[in-house]
Enzyme design. Structure first.
Site, PDB file in Angstrom:
ATOM      1  N   GLY A  78      56.306  50.625  -6.757  1.00 47.36           N
ATOM      2  CA  GLY A  78      55.792  51.062  -5.598  1.00 47.36           C
ATOM      3  C   GLY A  78      55.214  49.961  -4.618  1.00 47.36           C
ATOM      4  N   GLN A 138      50.503  44.747   0.994  1.00 48.66           N
ATOM      5  CA  GLN A 138      51.203  43.868   0.285  1.00 48.66           C
ATOM      6  C   GLN A 138      52.120  43.173   1.419  1.00 48.66           C
ATOM      7  OE1 GLN A 138      52.054  46.769  -2.829  1.00 48.66           O
ATOM      8  NE2 GLN A 138      52.047  44.842  -4.085  1.00 48.66           N
ATOM      9  N   CYS A 188      52.435  43.842 -10.992  1.00 49.05           N
ATOM     10  CA  CYS A 188      52.133  44.124  -9.783  1.00 49.05           C
ATOM     11  C   CYS A 188      53.127  43.250  -8.750  1.00 49.05           C
ATOM     12  CB  CYS A 188      50.971  43.785  -9.173  1.00 49.05           C
ATOM     13  SG  CYS A 188      50.542  44.117  -7.426  1.00 49.05           S
ATOM     14  N   LEU A 189      53.735  43.623  -7.827  1.00 45.14           N
ATOM     15  CA  LEU A 189      54.771  42.714  -6.905  1.00 45.14           C
ATOM     16  C   LEU A 189      54.117  41.447  -6.412  1.00 45.14           C
ATOM     17  CD1 LEU A 189      56.828  45.462  -5.261  1.00 45.14           C
ATOM     18  CD2 LEU A 189      57.672  43.642  -7.054  1.00 45.14           C
ATOM     19  N   HIS A 203      47.452  52.751  -8.941  1.00 49.34           N
ATOM     20  CA  HIS A 203      47.658  51.220  -8.587  1.00 49.34           C
ATOM     21  C   HIS A 203      47.633  51.017  -7.012  1.00 49.34           C
ATOM     22  CE1 HIS A 203      49.484  47.301  -9.487  1.00 49.34           C
ATOM     23  NE2 HIS A 203      50.004  47.535  -8.283  1.00 49.34           N
ATOM     24  N   GLU A 204      48.723  52.013  -6.221  1.00 50.55           N
ATOM     25  CA  GLU A 204      48.909  51.678  -4.880  1.00 50.55           C
ATOM     26  C   GLU A 204      47.782  52.040  -4.044  1.00 50.55           C
ATOM     27  OE1 GLU A 204      51.349  49.679  -4.423  1.00 50.55           O
ATOM     28  OE2 GLU A 204      52.434  49.807  -6.161  1.00 50.55           O
ATOM     29  N   HIS A 221      45.039  49.360  -3.867  1.00 48.68           N
ATOM     30  CA  HIS A 221      45.671  48.255  -2.777  1.00 48.68           C
ATOM     31  C   HIS A 221      45.009  48.561  -1.398  1.00 48.68           C
ATOM     32  CE1 HIS A 221      48.185  45.744  -5.106  1.00 48.68           C
ATOM     33  NE2 HIS A 221      49.052  46.371  -5.397  1.00 48.68           N
TER      34      HIS A 221
END
Length: 160
Positions: free
Chosen positions: A46, A51, A92-93, A134-135, A138
């Site tokens: 995701g 991000q 996480c990216l 999670h997203e 953000h």
């Protein structure tokens, strides 16, 4: 389409609350397409707009429970229902190489708009429910590291 740079922990953009999307125009469509390309190229599950340096409430994620996998676009998403939370390993990216146990639901429902502004609801289980949570965090300026119960070394665990 373009691959965008993914910001990493320490960039203040990742700590800011995103603004709702109000214009469902070509700029939004380009952002969504770029985010999808960036997610595919990264190998992640995701990606949220902050991000890639855009403070808008936009998320793309892979629904791995569909056959074939489906790329999902969520504009102005909010998690509206979830079941009990269990410790799940997460990464996480924007925090490369770090993984930890985070309390996440095994099922969740999200309400969002599509790229044209139409409202819809979608359910997800397992990793998809985890991604919903999670997203959307953000979008409020939070990283999973704020919720980690215990960090894990996945490389060491995979070697055992």
């Amino acid at each position: 389409m373009a691959i965008r740079n993914i910001l990493t922990q320490g960039d203040e953009m990742l700590t800011k609350r995103c603004r709702p999307v109000t214009n469902f125009d070509e700029r939004l469509h380009i952002l969504l397409d770029d985010m999808k390309d960036t997610l595919v190229q990264s190998g992640g599950a995701g990606l949220a707009a902050p991000q890639v340096g855009v403070l808008r409430r936009v998320v793309v994620l892979l629904d791995i429970n569909q056959e074939p996998e489906e790329m999902v676009e969520l504009v102005n998403p909010e998690v509206i229902e979830m079941n009990e939370q269990v410790p799940t390993v997460e990464g996480c990216l924007s925090v490369p190489g770090k993984y930890g146990y985070v309390e996440r639901p095994t099922w969740a429902k999200v309400r969002a708009q599509d790229r044209f502004g139409n409202w819809f609801e979608r359910e997800g289980e397992g990793m998809v429910a985890q991604c919903f949570c999670h997203e959307t965090e953000h979008l409020d300026g939070h990283l999973f590291t704020e919720k980690v119960l215990e960090y894990v070394d996945l490389e060491q665990e995979n070697a055992e």
